[in-house]
Design a protein around this motif. Structure first.
Motif, PDB file in Angstrom:
ATOM      1  N   TYR A 127      63.222  72.127  26.376  1.00  0.00           N
ATOM      2  CA  TYR A 127      61.776  72.125  26.174  1.00  0.00           C
ATOM      3  C   TYR A 127      61.117  73.005  27.228  1.00  0.00           C
ATOM      4  N   LEU A 128      59.969  73.578  26.866  1.00  0.00           N
ATOM      5  CA  LEU A 128      59.138  74.317  27.810  1.00  0.00           C
ATOM      6  C   LEU A 128      57.704  73.868  27.638  1.00  0.00           C
ATOM      7  N   ASN A 129      57.143  73.265  28.682  1.00  0.00           N
ATOM      8  CA  ASN A 129      55.759  72.769  28.645  1.00  0.00           C
ATOM      9  C   ASN A 129      55.494  71.910  27.415  1.00  0.00           C
ATOM     10  N   GLY A 130      56.461  71.047  27.117  1.00  0.00           N
ATOM     11  CA  GLY A 130      56.308  70.063  26.050  1.00  0.00           C
ATOM     12  C   GLY A 130      56.770  70.499  24.686  1.00  0.00           C
ATOM     13  N   ALA A 131      56.997  71.796  24.472  1.00  0.00           N
ATOM     14  CA  ALA A 131      57.432  72.299  23.163  1.00  0.00           C
ATOM     15  C   ALA A 131      58.948  72.448  23.146  1.00  0.00           C
ATOM     16  N   LYS A 132      59.590  71.930  22.102  1.00  0.00           N
ATOM     17  CA  LYS A 132      61.036  72.095  21.985  1.00  0.00           C
ATOM     18  C   LYS A 132      61.350  73.519  21.570  1.00  0.00           C
ATOM     19  N   VAL A 133      62.253  74.179  22.325  1.00  0.00           N
ATOM     20  CA  VAL A 133      62.512  75.601  22.089  1.00  0.00           C
ATOM     21  C   VAL A 133      63.927  75.876  21.574  1.00  0.00           C
ATOM     22  N   LEU A 134      64.833  74.896  21.698  1.00  0.00           N
ATOM     23  CA  LEU A 134      66.167  75.078  21.122  1.00  0.00           C
ATOM     24  C   LEU A 134      66.907  73.750  21.138  1.00  0.00           C
ATOM     25  N   GLU A 135      67.957  73.685  20.323  1.00  0.00           N
ATOM     26  CA  GLU A 135      68.862  72.542  20.336  1.00  0.00           C
ATOM     27  C   GLU A 135      70.248  73.008  19.906  1.00  0.00           C
ATOM     28  N   TYR A 136      71.267  72.323  20.378  1.00  0.00           N
ATOM     29  CA  TYR A 136      72.640  72.646  20.021  1.00  0.00           C
ATOM     30  C   TYR A 136      73.506  71.423  20.283  1.00  0.00           C
ATOM     31  N   THR A 137      74.765  71.481  19.875  1.00  0.00           N
ATOM     32  CA  THR A 137      75.705  70.387  20.099  1.00  0.00           C
ATOM     33  C   THR A 137      76.897  70.913  20.885  1.00  0.00           C
ATOM     34  N   LEU A 178      48.988  69.645  26.536  1.00  0.00           N
ATOM     35  CA  LEU A 178      49.593  68.814  27.567  1.00  0.00           C
ATOM     36  C   LEU A 178      50.669  67.911  26.978  1.00  0.00           C
ATOM     37  N   TYR A 179      50.417  67.393  25.781  1.00  0.00           N
ATOM     38  CA  TYR A 179      51.377  66.483  25.144  1.00  0.00           C
ATOM     39  C   TYR A 179      51.493  66.824  23.662  1.00  0.00           C
ATOM     40  N   PRO A 180      52.260  67.883  23.330  1.00  0.00           N
ATOM     41  CA  PRO A 180      52.551  68.141  21.914  1.00  0.00           C
ATOM     42  C   PRO A 180      53.526  67.102  21.401  1.00  0.00           C
ATOM     43  N   LEU A 181      53.525  66.856  20.097  1.00  0.00           N
ATOM     44  CA  LEU A 181      54.343  65.782  19.558  1.00  0.00           C
ATOM     45  C   LEU A 181      55.814  66.128  19.395  1.00  0.00           C
ATOM     46  N   ASP A 182      56.231  67.310  19.843  1.00  0.00           N
ATOM     47  CA  ASP A 182      57.666  67.529  20.022  1.00  0.00           C
ATOM     48  C   ASP A 182      58.220  66.491  20.997  1.00  0.00           C
ATOM     49  N   LEU A 183      57.357  65.973  21.879  1.00  0.00           N
ATOM     50  CA  LEU A 183      57.775  64.983  22.858  1.00  0.00           C
ATOM     51  C   LEU A 183      57.877  63.580  22.273  1.00  0.00           C
ATOM     52  N   ASP A 216      60.653  54.031  25.090  1.00  0.00           N
ATOM     53  CA  ASP A 216      61.198  55.350  24.762  1.00  0.00           C
ATOM     54  C   ASP A 216      60.148  56.446  24.652  1.00  0.00           C
ATOM     55  N   ILE A 217      58.990  56.265  25.254  1.00  0.00           N
ATOM     56  CA  ILE A 217      57.945  57.283  25.212  1.00  0.00           C
ATOM     57  C   ILE A 217      58.032  58.151  26.470  1.00  0.00           C
ATOM     58  N   TYR A 218      58.199  59.448  26.272  1.00  0.00           N
ATOM     59  CA  TYR A 218      58.267  60.376  27.407  1.00  0.00           C
ATOM     60  C   TYR A 218      56.886  60.510  28.036  1.00  0.00           C
ATOM     61  N   VAL A 219      56.841  60.505  29.371  1.00  0.00           N
ATOM     62  CA  VAL A 219      55.581  60.620  30.107  1.00  0.00           C
ATOM     63  C   VAL A 219      55.448  62.038  30.653  1.00  0.00           C
ATOM     64  N   VAL A 220      54.336  62.692  30.334  1.00  0.00           N
ATOM     65  CA  VAL A 220      53.986  63.955  30.973  1.00  0.00           C
ATOM     66  C   VAL A 220      53.201  63.608  32.225  1.00  0.00           C
ATOM     67  N   ASN A 221      53.794  63.875  33.375  1.00  0.00           N
ATOM     68  CA  ASN A 221      53.252  63.413  34.646  1.00  0.00           C
ATOM     69  C   ASN A 221      52.961  64.616  35.540  1.00  0.00           C
ATOM     70  N   PHE A 222      51.683  64.887  35.769  1.00  0.00           N
ATOM     71  CA  PHE A 222      51.269  66.035  36.572  1.00  0.00           C
ATOM     72  C   PHE A 222      50.987  65.685  38.036  1.00  0.00           C
ATOM     73  N   VAL A 223      51.320  64.485  38.460  1.00  0.00           N
ATOM     74  CA  VAL A 223      51.222  64.143  39.879  1.00  0.00           C
ATOM     75  C   VAL A 223      52.552  64.522  40.518  1.00  0.00           C
ATOM     76  N   PRO A 224      52.578  65.491  41.431  1.00  0.00           N
ATOM     77  CA  PRO A 224      53.850  66.010  41.944  1.00  0.00           C
ATOM     78  C   PRO A 224      54.721  64.943  42.601  1.00  0.00           C
ATOM     79  N   ASN A 225      55.999  64.962  42.242  1.00  0.00           N
ATOM     80  CA  ASN A 225      57.022  64.134  42.894  1.00  0.00           C
ATOM     81  C   ASN A 225      56.665  62.651  42.890  1.00  0.00           C
ATOM     82  N   TYR A 226      56.122  62.197  41.769  1.00  0.00           N
ATOM     83  CA  TYR A 226      55.654  60.809  41.656  1.00  0.00           C
ATOM     84  C   TYR A 226      56.121  60.224  40.335  1.00  0.00           C
ATOM     85  N   LEU A 227      56.576  58.983  40.388  1.00  0.00           N
ATOM     86  CA  LEU A 227      56.920  58.243  39.183  1.00  0.00           C
ATOM     87  C   LEU A 227      55.958  57.081  39.021  1.00  0.00           C
TER      88      LEU A 227
END
Length: 454
Positions: A395-405, A135-140, A224-235
């Motif tokens: 990112y996909l499901n919390g895992a970073k899958v690519l980066e570029y500039t 749910l929260y890998p540290l790539d986040l 600066d901590i990203y929140v993984v939020n599984f409540v739909p359409n809610y902040l």
């Protein structure tokens, strides 16, 4: 921090103090002598009390083992010190967990706070044991990867209040998950399954286990901590305070319009049941409702969205879309590919897999572990981060899958050999719209949120 370390290094709690409710509402879960109040579930790993410490020992051919509380807990703050004898071991603390229910026969399942000494270094992250996996890998939160100390006691703090779970490791914030499932359950100490002689007989040490269940107040987290939020359409209030905004309110098309007109498409898109769904037109790109874009434009941003594919479906999320190209089909911009890799032929086109799920379409292949791909018909979480210095991450499901500039020589070289080469300065606009693509297949989106970065 120094004051805490001094306290943690003192002798263990004396028996006459055990299980006594302290003046500050903290209670010890371990009496320092026995395993009273605990039971083993799952595998056959050994748990004993040695010198005032719970010691778990790995056993060959055992499944994951858990020493669990006999009591269940709802809202709580938990603190515990954990040390692993070996860097090849693995452990974690189960929260609000369960055992042996239909569909999980013989298994412990629920949210686990990971202790991970491997090179991956995801200690303090949140894993859903025997169910949804990470749910929260540290790539986040990559800054937290350095917090774990091998061969030493690591202090873990876990806070579960309402549907929010927060974690700290050695005094520093790590993970923040908002999850509506499992409002209560037991707490458990894991000894991970092993399959090599190198891992056999390794010890894991647990001490200073205390819990607070009353007079709870949420602990502050930095901005600066990203929140993984599984409540739909809610902040959450935390997300709102730190600049996040919903791009889809879960009910209407407010904030969106057609990429070809100033109004929202009259057909081809539905906003029902908390989702924004592009309807099928038998795979004809932009032939039904067409692409939709945000009315606003964005430059540097953190964008998160959930998507659900139907079998064989193709779509995408584009960004830095200027609408200046006046293309006949889909509008132009860098694209986070949304695709059924197994069934749609586009996955086998392009170069070296650069048209697969979560890839930068036709430019860079997403380097994704299959365990981070949720099945067709289930929700996946996509994320695109565009930094002020023009770095971009997918990112996909919390895992970073690519980066570029954007605008780098490497990026321009990739564009030159792609289908995008006909568009001058492709992907280099200072700002643009966010686009949801109509590629002729039914795909749903929800929980579309954005934070502008300075």
């Amino acid at each position: 921090m120094a004051a805490y370390v001094a306290v943690a290094s003192l002798a263990f709690v004396q028996p006459h103090q055990s299980l006594a409710k302290a003046a500050d509402a903290w209670q010890n879960l371990f009496d320092g002598k026995t395993l009273n109040g605990w039971k083993r579930l799952g595998g056959t790993a050994d748990y004993k009390v040695e010198n005032g410490v719970i010691v778990g020992t790995t056993v060959m051919n055992s499944g994951n083992s858990f020493l669990t509380t006999e009591k269940e807990y709802g809202d709580f703050q938990l603190e515990i010190d954990i040390m692993l004898e070996s860097p090849v071991s693995n452990t974690g603390v189960q929260t609000r967990s369960h055992f042996n229910t239909p569909g999980h026969e013989g298994k412990v399942y629920g949210r686990q706070i990971e202790i991970d000494p491997s090179e991956r270094a995801w200690s303090g992250g949140v894993y859903d044991e025997a169910r949804r996996q990470w749910l929260y890998p540290l790539d986040l939160n990559p800054k937290a990867k350095t917090l774990y100390k091998q061969g030493q006691y690591n202090h873990l703090k876990i806070e579960c209040i309402g549907n929010e779970t927060k974690t700290w490791l050695n005094g520093q914030p790590v993970a923040y998950v908002v999850d509506p499932v499992d409002p209560k359950g037991f707490i458990g100490l894991q000894v991970h399954a092993i399959n090599t002689k190198e891992q056999e007989g390794k010890k894991i040490y647990f001490k200073n286990i205390k819990i607070k269940t009353t007079d709870l107040k949420p602990s502050p987290f930095p901005a600066d901590i990203y929140v993984v939020n599984f409540v739909p359409n809610y902040l959450t209030p935390y997300e709102k305070e730190h600049g996040w905004k919903l791009l889809f309110d879960g009910k209407t098309s407010a904030g969106w319009r057609s990429a070809k007109a100033t109004t929202f498409p009259a057909q081809g898109w539905q906003t029902t049941d908390g989702t924004m769904t592009v309807l099928s037109s038998e795979g004809k790109e932009a032939a039904n409702g067409g692409d939709i874009v945000t009315k606003d434009e964005f430059g540097s941003f953190d964008l998160s969205f959930e998507f659900k594919l139907t079998p064989g479906a193709n779509s995408g999320v584009k960004y830095f879309v200027t609408l200046a190209e006046k293309s006949e089909g889909s509008s132009i911009g860098p694209e986070y590919q949304v695709l059924d890799d197994d069934r749609h032929p586009d996955a086998k086109l392009g170069r070296d897999g650069n048209r697969t799920l979560a890839s930068l379409y036709d430019l860079i292949k997403a380097d994704k572990n299959p365990r981070f791909i949720h099945p067709i018909g289930e929700w996946n979480v996509g994320r695109i981060v565009s930094y002020p210095d023009k770095r971009v991450e997918h990112y996909l499901n919390g895992a970073k899958v690519l980066e570029y500039t954007r605008g780098s020589k490497e990026f321009r070289d990739l564009v030159a050999q792609s289908k995008h080469h006909i568009w001058p300065n492709f992907g280099e606009a200072p700002k643009g719209h966010i686009l949801l693509q109509d590629h002729g297949n039914q795909v749903s989106f929800r929980s579309i949120k954005i934070k502008e970065l300075k």
